[in-house]
Design a protein around this motif. Structure first.
Motif, mmCIF file in Angstrom:
data_model
loop_
_atom_site.group_PDB
_atom_site.id
_atom_site.type_symbol
_atom_site.label_atom_id
_atom_site.label_comp_id
_atom_site.label_asym_id
_atom_site.label_seq_id
_atom_site.Cartn_x
_atom_site.Cartn_y
_atom_site.Cartn_z
ATOM 1 N N GLN A 1 0.817 -1.215 0.000
ATOM 2 C CA GLN A 1 0.000 0.000 0.000
ATOM 3 C C GLN A 1 0.853 1.268 0.000
ATOM 4 O O GLN A 1 0.318 2.368 -0.108
ATOM 5 C CB GLN A 1 -0.923 0.004 1.225
ATOM 6 N N ASP A 2 2.164 1.097 0.117
ATOM 7 C CA ASP A 2 3.097 2.227 0.102
ATOM 8 C C ASP A 2 2.699 3.277 1.142
ATOM 9 O O ASP A 2 2.588 4.470 0.849
ATOM 10 C CB ASP A 2 3.141 2.861 -1.293
ATOM 11 N N VAL A 3 2.488 2.818 2.386
ATOM 12 C CA VAL A 3 2.045 3.731 3.442
ATOM 13 C C VAL A 3 3.158 4.722 3.792
ATOM 14 O O VAL A 3 4.346 4.415 3.675
ATOM 15 C CB VAL A 3 1.626 2.965 4.712
ATOM 16 N N ASP A 4 2.758 5.908 4.218
ATOM 17 C CA ASP A 4 3.729 6.908 4.654
ATOM 18 C C ASP A 4 4.272 6.563 6.035
ATOM 19 O O ASP A 4 5.455 6.761 6.316
ATOM 20 C CB ASP A 4 3.082 8.298 4.690
ATOM 21 N N ILE A 5 3.389 6.082 6.888
ATOM 22 C CA ILE A 5 3.816 5.724 8.236
ATOM 23 C C ILE A 5 2.901 4.637 8.773
ATOM 24 O O ILE A 5 1.692 4.625 8.503
ATOM 25 C CB ILE A 5 3.793 6.956 9.171
ATOM 26 N N VAL B 1 10.762 5.249 13.271
ATOM 27 C CA VAL B 1 10.997 6.689 13.194
ATOM 28 C C VAL B 1 11.072 7.253 14.603
ATOM 29 O O VAL B 1 11.891 8.120 14.914
ATOM 30 C CB VAL B 1 9.869 7.370 12.389
ATOM 31 N N LEU B 2 10.193 6.745 15.467
ATOM 32 C CA LEU B 2 10.258 7.067 16.888
ATOM 33 C C LEU B 2 9.591 5.948 17.669
ATOM 34 O O LEU B 2 8.835 5.144 17.116
ATOM 35 C CB LEU B 2 9.615 8.425 17.192
ATOM 36 N N SER B 3 9.893 5.878 18.952
ATOM 37 C CA SER B 3 9.319 4.859 19.833
ATOM 38 C C SER B 3 8.495 5.543 20.914
ATOM 39 O O SER B 3 8.862 6.619 21.398
ATOM 40 C CB SER B 3 10.429 4.026 20.480
ATOM 41 N N VAL B 4 7.387 4.931 21.278
ATOM 42 C CA VAL B 4 6.528 5.461 22.335
ATOM 43 C C VAL B 4 6.395 4.398 23.418
ATOM 44 O O VAL B 4 6.056 3.245 23.126
ATOM 45 C CB VAL B 4 5.126 5.827 21.794
ATOM 46 N N ILE B 5 6.669 4.763 24.653
ATOM 47 C CA ILE B 5 6.527 3.837 25.777
ATOM 48 C C ILE B 5 5.405 4.349 26.676
ATOM 49 O O ILE B 5 5.499 5.437 27.250
ATOM 50 C CB ILE B 5 7.835 3.693 26.572
ATOM 51 N N THR B 6 4.346 3.568 26.773
ATOM 52 C CA THR B 6 3.198 3.932 27.610
ATOM 53 C C THR B 6 3.460 3.471 29.040
ATOM 54 O O THR B 6 4.515 2.922 29.359
ATOM 55 C CB THR B 6 1.914 3.288 27.072
ATOM 56 N N LYS C 1 7.980 17.404 12.891
ATOM 57 C CA LYS C 1 9.330 17.952 12.777
ATOM 58 C C LYS C 1 10.177 17.162 11.784
ATOM 59 O O LYS C 1 11.193 17.657 11.295
ATOM 60 C CB LYS C 1 10.011 17.957 14.140
ATOM 61 N N GLN C 2 9.736 15.933 11.495
ATOM 62 C CA GLN C 2 10.470 15.093 10.559
ATOM 63 C C GLN C 2 9.883 15.135 9.147
ATOM 64 O O GLN C 2 10.224 14.315 8.300
ATOM 65 C CB GLN C 2 10.513 13.652 11.081
ATOM 66 N N GLY C 3 9.002 16.072 8.933
ATOM 67 C CA GLY C 3 8.504 16.279 7.574
ATOM 68 C C GLY C 3 7.146 15.697 7.268
ATOM 69 O O GLY C 3 6.640 15.852 6.156
ATOM 70 N N PHE C 4 6.534 15.023 8.231
ATOM 71 C CA PHE C 4 5.197 14.483 7.987
ATOM 72 C C PHE C 4 4.162 15.603 8.076
ATOM 73 O O PHE C 4 4.293 16.522 8.889
ATOM 74 C CB PHE C 4 4.877 13.378 8.998
ATOM 75 N N ASP C 5 3.148 15.522 7.245
ATOM 76 C CA ASP C 5 2.150 16.586 7.134
ATOM 77 C C ASP C 5 1.149 16.483 8.281
ATOM 78 O O ASP C 5 0.022 15.991 8.119
ATOM 79 C CB ASP C 5 1.435 16.492 5.784
#
Length: 368
Positions: A58-62, A82-87, A210-214
């Protein structure tokens, strides 16, 4: 783990899933035959590989990946994020992850990459130590979501509102500063723990921008408002003589405490019947001690899963709780008993496992 593969909120179709499963399964068999894999991948590993293949096609952006268990050895951890999230970290899956928060936090911190970005919130001292030290050791950059968490007594409110899908539900509403703009956070995810999760999502979104995602402040505001998370304190309003339901996938003591707190906040002084079923490898005794004493009536049941504890096992596990527990061998039977017992202005709370909630949603003819 919510075992669904979605893009823009839409789940993958059955036919395409079957084709992808066949491709991944054949590839796995070839790797096993060639000695490159010691054995055939597990169900979760197969599902993860299918998801990766689908996202690539599907060529996903993220892609947003939730680990199945832990992090360090999880199938999803083969990616370079791209980044990690720890809950928030609590005791769960001790058989595999360890018996202390420190041990479990080490497994969770396994998703942090050298020089990577980690979005998180302060939590227990043990978890903070592990996460902080891992960030320092790997030269990663920690991002705190604290600015997006409303204070303990926020200038906010909870109220009934019609959601974007036309359903009525409780929502929390407050304002925060995001990307230099004040936005109105209106979230259907209730409970203090969910406000922390929303804060993590906001912080992660700002980092992605900040990394360019809209991603803009307006799109964050809209995304939160339009969030739909079935089975996470999902409220089904009373209609046509049917009682009101709350469905929540709380499957460990931390989840049970969160559910109890949210029920006390949103439904003060309302009597409720509890339909409960869980996996026998979970901390059922602790969950029973947290939830059962508050219910007017408890109905123990089991999902159609080999790991599910039987109603009799639940009753025995909850022997320290002085409350009468009624058995129901199927979820459908449990719901019938609960409806028959629901008093005027009453509430039926269904919780204990993801599998139980899934069957209850099917029985109630709810869209999953």
């Amino acid at each position: 783990m919510n075992e669904r593969i979605q893009i823009d909120g839409e789940a993958i179709g059955d036919e395409e899933f079957a084709l992808l499963h066949d491709k991944v399964d054949r590839a796995a068999e070839q790797l096993v035959s060639a000695g490159k894999l010691p054995w055939h991948p597990s169900f979760f590993e197969m599902l993860t590989a299918i998801g990766f293949e689908y996202f690539a096609r599907q060529d996903v952006d993220i892609a947003v990946l939730e680990v199945g268990m832990g992090g360090r050895l999880d199938a999803t951890n083969v990616v370079e994020p791209v980044l990690s999230v720890i809950t928030d970290i609590s005791l769960d899956h001790q058989k595999f992850l360890g018996d202390t928060v420190t041990e479990i936090a080490r497994e969770k911190a396994g998703i942090i990459r050298p020089g990577g970005i980690v979005v998180t919130l302060p939590q227990t001292p043990q978890a903070n130590d592990v996460i902080g030290n891992t960030i320092l050791e790997l030269g990663a950059r920690g991002v705190s979501a604290v600015p997006y968490v409303p204070p303990v007594s926020p200038a906010s409110e909870q109220y009934w509102a019609s959601g974007h899908d036309g359903r009525r539900a409780w929502v929390s509403k407050y304002r925060v500063q995001v990307m230099g703009k004040e936005i109105e956070v209106e979230t259907p995810l209730l409970g203090r723990h969910q406000l922390r999760n929303v804060a993590l999502a906001i912080a992660a979104s700002e980092e992605l921008s900040k990394q360019g995602f809209d991603i803009t402040a307006d799109s964050i505001e809209r995304g939160i408002r339009e969030t739909r998370w079935p089975g996470r304190f999902q409220v089904i309003a009373a209609t046509g003589g049917m009682p009101e339901y709350v469905l929540d996938v709380a499957h460990n003591p931390a989840g049970a405490w969160a559910l109890r707190s949210t029920l006390s906040s949103a439904y003060a002084d309302r009597p409720w019947t509890l339909v409960f079923g869980g996996m026998r490898d979970k901390a059922l005794a602790e969950m029973a001690e947290i939830l059962f004493p508050l219910a007017e009536r408890v109905i123990a049941t089991q999902a159609d899963n080999p790991r599910a504890a039987s109603p009799q096992e639940i009753r025995e596990t909850a022997s320290r709780v002085s409350v009468e527990i009624e058995d129901a061998n199927t979820v459908t039977t449990a719901l019938k008993l609960a409806r028959a017992a629901a008093v005027s202005n009453g509430l039926i709370v269904i919780t204990g496992s993801i599998y139980l909630i899934g069957e209850a949603m099917q029985a109630l003819k709810l869209r999953i």
